[in-house]
Design an enzyme around this catalytic site. Structure first.
Site, PDB file in Angstrom:
ATOM      1  CB  THR A   1      -0.908   0.010   1.239  1.00 44.23           C
ATOM      2  OG1 THR A   1      -1.558   1.283   1.354  1.00 44.23           O
ATOM      3  CG2 THR A   1      -0.110  -0.220   2.516  1.00 44.23           C
ATOM      4  CG  ASP A   2      -1.068   4.935  -1.124  1.00 45.67           C
ATOM      5  OD1 ASP A   2      -1.667   4.298  -0.229  1.00 45.67           O
ATOM      6  OD2 ASP A   2      -1.641   5.785  -1.828  1.00 45.67           O
ATOM      7  CD  GLU A   3      -3.461   3.561   4.286  1.00 42.64           C
ATOM      8  OE1 GLU A   3      -3.366   3.702   5.516  1.00 42.64           O
ATOM      9  OE2 GLU A   3      -4.475   3.120   3.716  1.00 42.64           O
TER      10      GLU A   3
ATOM     11  CE1 TYR B   1      -3.002  -2.383   5.666  1.00 39.81           C
ATOM     12  CE2 TYR B   1      -3.418  -0.041   5.356  1.00 39.81           C
ATOM     13  CZ  TYR B   1      -3.203  -1.303   4.822  1.00 39.81           C
ATOM     14  OH  TYR B   1      -3.181  -1.481   3.470  1.00 39.81           O
TER      15      TYR B   1
ATOM     16  CE  LYS C   1       0.381  -4.712   2.988  1.00 40.62           C
ATOM     17  NZ  LYS C   1       0.253  -6.085   2.414  1.00 40.62           N
TER      18      LYS C   1
END
Length: 333
Positions: free
Chosen positions: A122-124, A149, A153
């Protein structure tokens, strides 16, 4: 020549869209491994040919099961993850178990069986950008995760890179912006608002709604992953995005407009803790080096198509809807 693909988390939102895409665009055979937590749904795979798609219910942290499946596999696409920020703030532990320990278990099996491995992220993991920042995330942006989260990741990404370098695992990685489209759980932002309008409930907007997300249709994410699986350079990371930056307020108002409601017919609710301001993806590397392009470049058209899907598939999302709204109501959201 068809491959034998193992897709972890293939009954979840993005994973199930990928399975549908593979069946439609290749001759590959797919085994789906999914734990069927609340976010996984067998109905998301309904209608797919049984001679092409096999379903196995199980945990990616179950080493004997993973070993058995990898022995029968040519390539693995790893979607399985705990992925909801609100849930990670409420109870971080499942995110560690699935995103860290689960990914480690898969990497060890890939190492043993020398199986091609693609890791979905994810870009997060990059944290967030200022609203007026001219920059976008690239493959070289330092990691700066801000929630349980995104930090788990980020940890799983680093494990993949370490297994490539230390053990020669044949892996690639991709970090994608926010997905929308069919089969997305109604706890998520876009389907929650769409299904609220369908049910006659006013949509809910965190804070002022200024937070910006870079939206991509799940089918475009799927085509990008398939491109990386076919053409990607081992050890490389590719960012997947469709230049779809929109703030949450604009998205809610567009949903309402497309569904024939007044654009201001929504309620503001308490903002989420640590709510990232802006994500923005620069997918130049993927486009120039591997020749990928998105099909849904018009966000409004993609959103209208998604609204139609939720209108036509209430039987798919209705069982989870009441529980989700009760959860958010208890938090004043």
């Amino acid at each position: 020549m068809s491959r034998r693909l193992l897709v972890t988390g293939g009954a979840g939102f993005i994973g199930s869209n990928f399975v549908h895409h593979v069946v439609e665009h290749t001759d590959d055979h797919v085994t789906v491994l999914d734990k069927l937590t609340y976010a996984g749904n067998r109905a998301s795979l309904a209608g797919l040919p049984e001679d092409r798609v096999r379903f196995v219910q199980g945990d990616i942290a179950d080493a004997p099961l993973v070993d058995e499946l990898f022995a029968q596999t040519d390539a693995v696409v790893h979607y399985a993850a705990e992925s909801h920020n609100d849930n990670s703030l409420h109870d971080p532990r499942p995110f560690l178990d699935t995103n860290i320990v689960g990914t480690y278990t898969l990497l060890e099996a890939a190492r043993k069986h020398d199986v091609r491995f693609h890791h979905i992220s994810t870009d997060e993991v990059y944290g967030d950008l200022e609203l007026d920042d001219p920059e976008r995330f690239t493959e070289n942006t330092p990691y700066n995760p801000s929630s349980p989260y995104s930090s788990t990741k980020a940890g799983s990404d680093l494990l993949v890179r370490a297994w490539v370098r230390s053990f020669g695992v044949q892996a690639t990685l991709s970090n994608c912006s926010n997905n929308y489209g069919p089969y997305q759980h109604v706890e998520k932002f876009i389907p929650r608002q769409i299904t609220n309008v369908i049910r006659g409930i006013r949509p809910k907007l965190y804070g002022k709604g200024e937070n910006v997300r870079d939206w991509i249709h799940a089918d475009d994410h799927s085509s990008a992953v398939l491109t990386i699986l076919d053409k990607g350079v081992i050890g490389e990371t590719y960012l997947i995005g469709a230049d779809g930056e929109k703030n949450n307020k604009d998205v809610v108002e567009l949903i309402l407009t497309l569904m024939g409601q007044p654009a201001d017919a929504y309620d503001h609710v308490t903002d989420r803790a640590g709510h990232d301001l802006r994500y923005a993806i620069d997918s130049t590397k993927l486009r120039t080096e591997l020749g990928w392009m998105p099909r849904f470049e018009d966000f409004e058209a993609g959103l209208a198509s998604t609204i139609d899907w939720y209108r036509e598939n209430e039987a798919w999302w209705a069982p989870a809807k009441d529980g989700v709204e009760a959860f958010y109501a208890a938090k004043g959201q």
